[in-house]
Write an enzyme that holds these catalytic residues in place. Structure first.
Site, PDB file in Angstrom:
ATOM      1  N   ALA A  24       0.855  -1.202   0.000  1.00 45.05           N
ATOM      2  CA  ALA A  24       0.000   0.000   0.000  1.00 45.05           C
ATOM      3  C   ALA A  24       0.886   1.246   0.000  1.00 45.05           C
ATOM      4  O   ALA A  24       0.618   2.213  -0.730  1.00 45.05           O
ATOM      5  CB  ALA A  24      -0.922  -0.005   1.216  1.00 45.05           C
ATOM      6  N   SER A  44      -7.934   1.868   7.237  1.00 42.45           N
ATOM      7  CA  SER A  44      -7.185   0.819   7.910  1.00 42.45           C
ATOM      8  C   SER A  44      -8.118   0.154   8.911  1.00 42.45           C
ATOM      9  O   SER A  44      -9.203   0.676   9.193  1.00 42.45           O
ATOM     10  CB  SER A  44      -5.995   1.459   8.646  1.00 42.45           C
ATOM     11  OG  SER A  44      -5.399   0.532   9.519  1.00 42.45           O
ATOM     12  N   HIS A  87      -9.110 -10.022   0.455  1.00 45.19           N
ATOM     13  CA  HIS A  87      -9.440  -9.346  -0.816  1.00 45.19           C
ATOM     14  C   HIS A  87     -10.929  -9.442  -1.136  1.00 45.19           C
ATOM     15  O   HIS A  87     -11.543  -8.470  -1.565  1.00 45.19           O
ATOM     16  CB  HIS A  87      -8.633  -9.943  -1.977  1.00 45.19           C
ATOM     17  CG  HIS A  87      -7.177  -9.586  -1.935  1.00 45.19           C
ATOM     18  ND1 HIS A  87      -6.264 -10.067  -2.838  1.00 45.19           N
ATOM     19  CD2 HIS A  87      -6.463  -8.786  -1.096  1.00 45.19           C
ATOM     20  CE1 HIS A  87      -5.058  -9.592  -2.552  1.00 45.19           C
ATOM     21  NE2 HIS A  87      -5.151  -8.818  -1.503  1.00 45.19           N
ATOM     22  N   LYS A 105      -2.819  -8.834  -6.206  1.00 44.79           N
ATOM     23  CA  LYS A 105      -2.654 -10.258  -6.471  1.00 44.79           C
ATOM     24  C   LYS A 105      -2.210 -10.934  -5.188  1.00 44.79           C
ATOM     25  O   LYS A 105      -1.654 -10.236  -4.324  1.00 44.79           O
ATOM     26  CB  LYS A 105      -1.648 -10.515  -7.602  1.00 44.79           C
ATOM     27  CG  LYS A 105      -0.333  -9.727  -7.584  1.00 44.79           C
ATOM     28  CD  LYS A 105       0.564  -9.721  -6.396  1.00 44.79           C
ATOM     29  CE  LYS A 105       1.185 -10.982  -5.944  1.00 44.79           C
ATOM     30  NZ  LYS A 105       2.173 -10.801  -4.828  1.00 44.79           N
ATOM     31  N   ASP A 186       1.414 -15.915  -3.366  1.00 43.44           N
ATOM     32  CA  ASP A 186       2.148 -14.655  -3.324  1.00 43.44           C
ATOM     33  C   ASP A 186       3.158 -14.523  -4.456  1.00 43.44           C
ATOM     34  O   ASP A 186       3.271 -13.471  -5.087  1.00 43.44           O
ATOM     35  CB  ASP A 186       2.875 -14.516  -1.987  1.00 43.44           C
ATOM     36  CG  ASP A 186       2.823 -13.090  -1.496  1.00 43.44           C
ATOM     37  OD1 ASP A 186       1.817 -12.723  -0.880  1.00 43.44           O
ATOM     38  OD2 ASP A 186       3.762 -12.315  -1.777  1.00 43.44           O
TER      39      ASP A 186
HETATM   40  N1  NAP Z   1       2.275  -5.934  -6.577  1.00 41.16           N
HETATM   41  C1  NAP Z   1       3.302  -6.247  -5.819  1.00 41.16           C
HETATM   42  O1  NAP Z   1       4.451  -6.122  -6.207  1.00 41.16           O
HETATM   43  C2  NAP Z   1       3.052  -6.767  -4.441  1.00 41.16           C
HETATM   44  C3  NAP Z   1       4.101  -6.759  -3.513  1.00 41.16           C
HETATM   45  C4  NAP Z   1       3.832  -7.180  -2.217  1.00 41.16           C
HETATM   46  C5  NAP Z   1       2.578  -7.645  -1.880  1.00 41.16           C
HETATM   47  N2  NAP Z   1       1.583  -7.661  -2.819  1.00 41.16           N
HETATM   48  C6  NAP Z   1       0.234  -8.136  -2.438  1.00 41.16           C
HETATM   49  O2  NAP Z   1      -0.368  -7.135  -1.634  1.00 41.16           O
HETATM   50  C7  NAP Z   1      -1.097  -7.728  -0.560  1.00 41.16           C
HETATM   51  C8  NAP Z   1      -0.546  -7.178   0.750  1.00 41.16           C
HETATM   52  O3  NAP Z   1       0.815  -7.501   0.858  1.00 41.16           O
HETATM   53  P1  NAP Z   1       1.812  -6.636   1.800  1.00 41.16           P
HETATM   54  O4  NAP Z   1       3.174  -7.163   1.515  1.00 41.16           O
HETATM   55  O5  NAP Z   1       1.567  -5.201   1.645  1.00 41.16           O
HETATM   56  O6  NAP Z   1       1.350  -7.154   3.229  1.00 41.16           O
HETATM   57  P2  NAP Z   1       1.512  -6.409   4.612  1.00 41.16           P
HETATM   58  O7  NAP Z   1       2.714  -5.538   4.594  1.00 41.16           O
HETATM   59  O8  NAP Z   1       1.376  -7.439   5.656  1.00 41.16           O
HETATM   60  O9  NAP Z   1       0.253  -5.416   4.683  1.00 41.16           O
HETATM   61  C9  NAP Z   1      -1.057  -5.867   4.595  1.00 41.16           C
HETATM   62  C10 NAP Z   1      -1.958  -4.853   5.297  1.00 41.16           C
HETATM   63  O10 NAP Z   1      -3.285  -5.357   5.249  1.00 41.16           O
HETATM   64  C11 NAP Z   1      -3.896  -5.129   6.507  1.00 41.16           C
HETATM   65  N3  NAP Z   1      -4.082  -6.415   7.163  1.00 41.16           N
HETATM   66  C12 NAP Z   1      -3.220  -7.131   7.828  1.00 41.16           C
HETATM   67  N4  NAP Z   1      -3.742  -8.270   8.263  1.00 41.16           N
HETATM   68  C13 NAP Z   1      -4.981  -8.252   7.893  1.00 41.16           C
HETATM   69  C14 NAP Z   1      -6.023  -9.156   8.069  1.00 41.16           C
HETATM   70  N5  NAP Z   1      -5.864 -10.300   8.728  1.00 41.16           N
HETATM   71  N6  NAP Z   1      -7.182  -8.835   7.540  1.00 41.16           N
HETATM   72  C15 NAP Z   1      -7.333  -7.686   6.901  1.00 41.16           C
HETATM   73  N7  NAP Z   1      -6.352  -6.777   6.688  1.00 41.16           N
HETATM   74  C16 NAP Z   1      -5.192  -7.081   7.192  1.00 41.16           C
HETATM   75  C17 NAP Z   1      -2.970  -4.312   7.346  1.00 41.16           C
HETATM   76  O11 NAP Z   1      -3.287  -2.957   7.160  1.00 41.16           O
HETATM   77  P3  NAP Z   1      -4.148  -2.177   8.277  1.00 41.16           P
HETATM   78  O12 NAP Z   1      -3.413  -2.420   9.572  1.00 41.16           O
HETATM   79  O13 NAP Z   1      -4.117  -0.801   7.807  1.00 41.16           O
HETATM   80  O14 NAP Z   1      -5.518  -2.741   8.315  1.00 41.16           O
HETATM   81  C18 NAP Z   1      -1.630  -4.646   6.766  1.00 41.16           C
HETATM   82  O15 NAP Z   1      -0.712  -3.607   6.947  1.00 41.16           O
HETATM   83  C19 NAP Z   1      -0.960  -9.239  -0.736  1.00 41.16           C
HETATM   84  O16 NAP Z   1      -2.090  -9.727  -1.399  1.00 41.16           O
HETATM   85  C20 NAP Z   1       0.287  -9.396  -1.607  1.00 41.16           C
HETATM   86  O17 NAP Z   1       0.277 -10.539  -2.440  1.00 41.16           O
HETATM   87  C21 NAP Z   1       1.793  -7.217  -4.066  1.00 41.16           C
END
Ligand code: NAP
Length: 351
Positions: A24, A44, A87, A105, A186
């Site tokens: 994000a 959030s 999601h 994704k 992932d």
């Molecule tokens: N396009 C890319 O290059 C890329 C790279 C990395 C990840 N991704 C994808 O993006 C998504 C998030 O990955 P990330 O690496 O950003 O993960 P992350 O750093 O763990 O962040 C996910 C965020 O979602 C919220 N969250 C955490 N646990 C949750 C739960 N159990 N239920 C609902 N919300 C929750 C939290 O935000 P709040 O505390 O604000 O609620 C948390 O900060 C995944 O689907 C991953 O596959 C894509």
């Protein structure tokens, strides 16, 4: 514009960000750099995290729950950046409230959830796209065009891998079944999506994996096959930093993509009987690893009044989800709450 699907003019597209984690922040940093994008709100699960994120990026509205963001009429599109397990709920809430959605994704945990989101967006005429940024990368587009134009003849073989050395502790989201952990959803989603960009949905799938004590896949290898005789071998890992390269071999040549194939800025085309040709990103393509291409594609589609992107079509996303389900079925990864049918396993009927 707040109603899904209505054509927009050249005014800024107003983004809402749902979740405040790693991707994000990366995506928002790229968005605030785009002159025709405006990040107007963030949500959030906690008010404190939303406020901190809003202060960091100069975002005017911070919500401590998703519902307020979904109901914010002054948002054109919501970017969903929660773990995969959330999601379906997060994107569904936004679509139900009439918002357009770009969803990270892997699109959802399984095909059933993906079908529900696609049906919802189609019924409401809202825009929906998986954040498969690889498909928006201009260098990958050029490669796909070359392959589809027959530059290497008929595709015989695709190889692609994405593995990270970690180590990821059991507390990490990638190890947590409740958050849709594991290498496949992932990381494996990239090799699978790459193979399907060039060959479409496979006819058959074989797979093996090593599972963690928690029951998520630590590494997975799959062999996808097509009626044409093409084979793709895809690999992903949370316990080994693999080459993370890709190659496509055809009846008249081969294309090699170096490390970081899914966000590459170059590839080499080997046509039989010719010197190798290197294709590189041009100055207009922007820096390597930019998430701006997918943001621009969303904004282009919204302005054109499109409800899905031709670069990342929803039917393609569903086809990838079916493959991920089939691989999970073969290796025995099932997430909490999933029935056997959701990963393709035959349902047991009581005697
Ligand atoms: N396009 C890319 O290059 C890329 C790279 C990395 C990840 N991704 C994808 O993006 C998504 C998030 O990955 P990330 O690496 O950003 O993960 P992350 O750093 O763990 O962040 C996910 C965020 O979602 C919220 N969250 C955490 N646990 C949750 C739960 N159990 N239920 C609902 N919300 C929750 C939290 O935000 P709040 O505390 O604000 O609620 C948390 O900060 C995944 O689907 C991953 O596959 C894509």
């Amino acid at each position: 514009m707040s109603e899904g699907g209505a054509a927009m003019t050249e005014q800024s597209v107003r983004w809402g960000i749902l979740a405040t984690g790693g991707i994000a922040a990366a995506f928002t940093a790229d968005l605030v750099d785009l002159p025709d994008a405006e990040v107007v709100a963030v949500a959030s699960r906690t008010e404190a995290s939303a406020t901190a994120f809003a202060e960091r990026f100069g975002i005017p509205r911070a919500y401590g729950d998703w519902d307020a963001l979904a109901r914010d009429e002054d948002i054109d599109v919501v970017y969903v950046a929660t773990p995969h397990s959330a999601h379906r709920a997060a994107a569904g809430l936004c679509l139900e409230a009439g918002r357009n959605v770009l969803c990270e994704k892997a699109f959802t945990l399984n095909t059933r959830e993906a079908e529900e989101l696609v049906a919802l967006s189609r019924a409401r005429g809202s825009f929906l796209m998986e954040a498969m940024w690889m498909y928006c990368n201009p260098v990958i587009r050029r490669l796909a065009d070359l392959v589809l134009d027959g530059a290497i003849g008929e595709v015989r073989n695709v190889q692609a891998d994405f593995g990270l050395a970690g180590p990821f502790p059991p507390s990490h989201r990638l190890r947590d079944p409740e958050q849709g952990g594991g290498a496949l959803l992932d990381l494996g989603v990239y090799p699978v999506s790459f193979a399907q960009l060039l060959l479409g949905e496979p006819a058959d799938i074989a797979a093996r994996a090593v599972l963690s004590d928690e029951g998520v896949d630590l590494q997975t290898g799959a062999l996808l096959s097509w009626e044409s005789g093409a084979l793709a071998s895809v690999h992903c890992s949370l316990i080994g930093g693999t080459a993370t390269t890709a190659s496509v071999t055809g009846s008249q040549g081969r294309i090699d993509i170096p490390y970081g194939f899914f966000h590459t800025d170059s590839f080499v085309l080997h046509r039989d009987g010719r010197d190798p040709e290197e294709f590189t990103a041009g100055p207009a393509d922007g820096p390597r690893g930019s998430l701006k291409h997918e943001a621009r594609e969303v904004m282009r589609a919204l302005r054109a009044g499109e409800t899905e992107s031709p670069l990342v079509p929803l039917d393609g996303t569903l086809a990838v989800m079916r493959t991920l389900d089939a691989i999970r079925d073969r290796v025995g990864v099932r997430y909490p709450g999933e029935s056997p049918r959701e990963t393709g396993e035959p349902e047991l009927t009581p005697a």
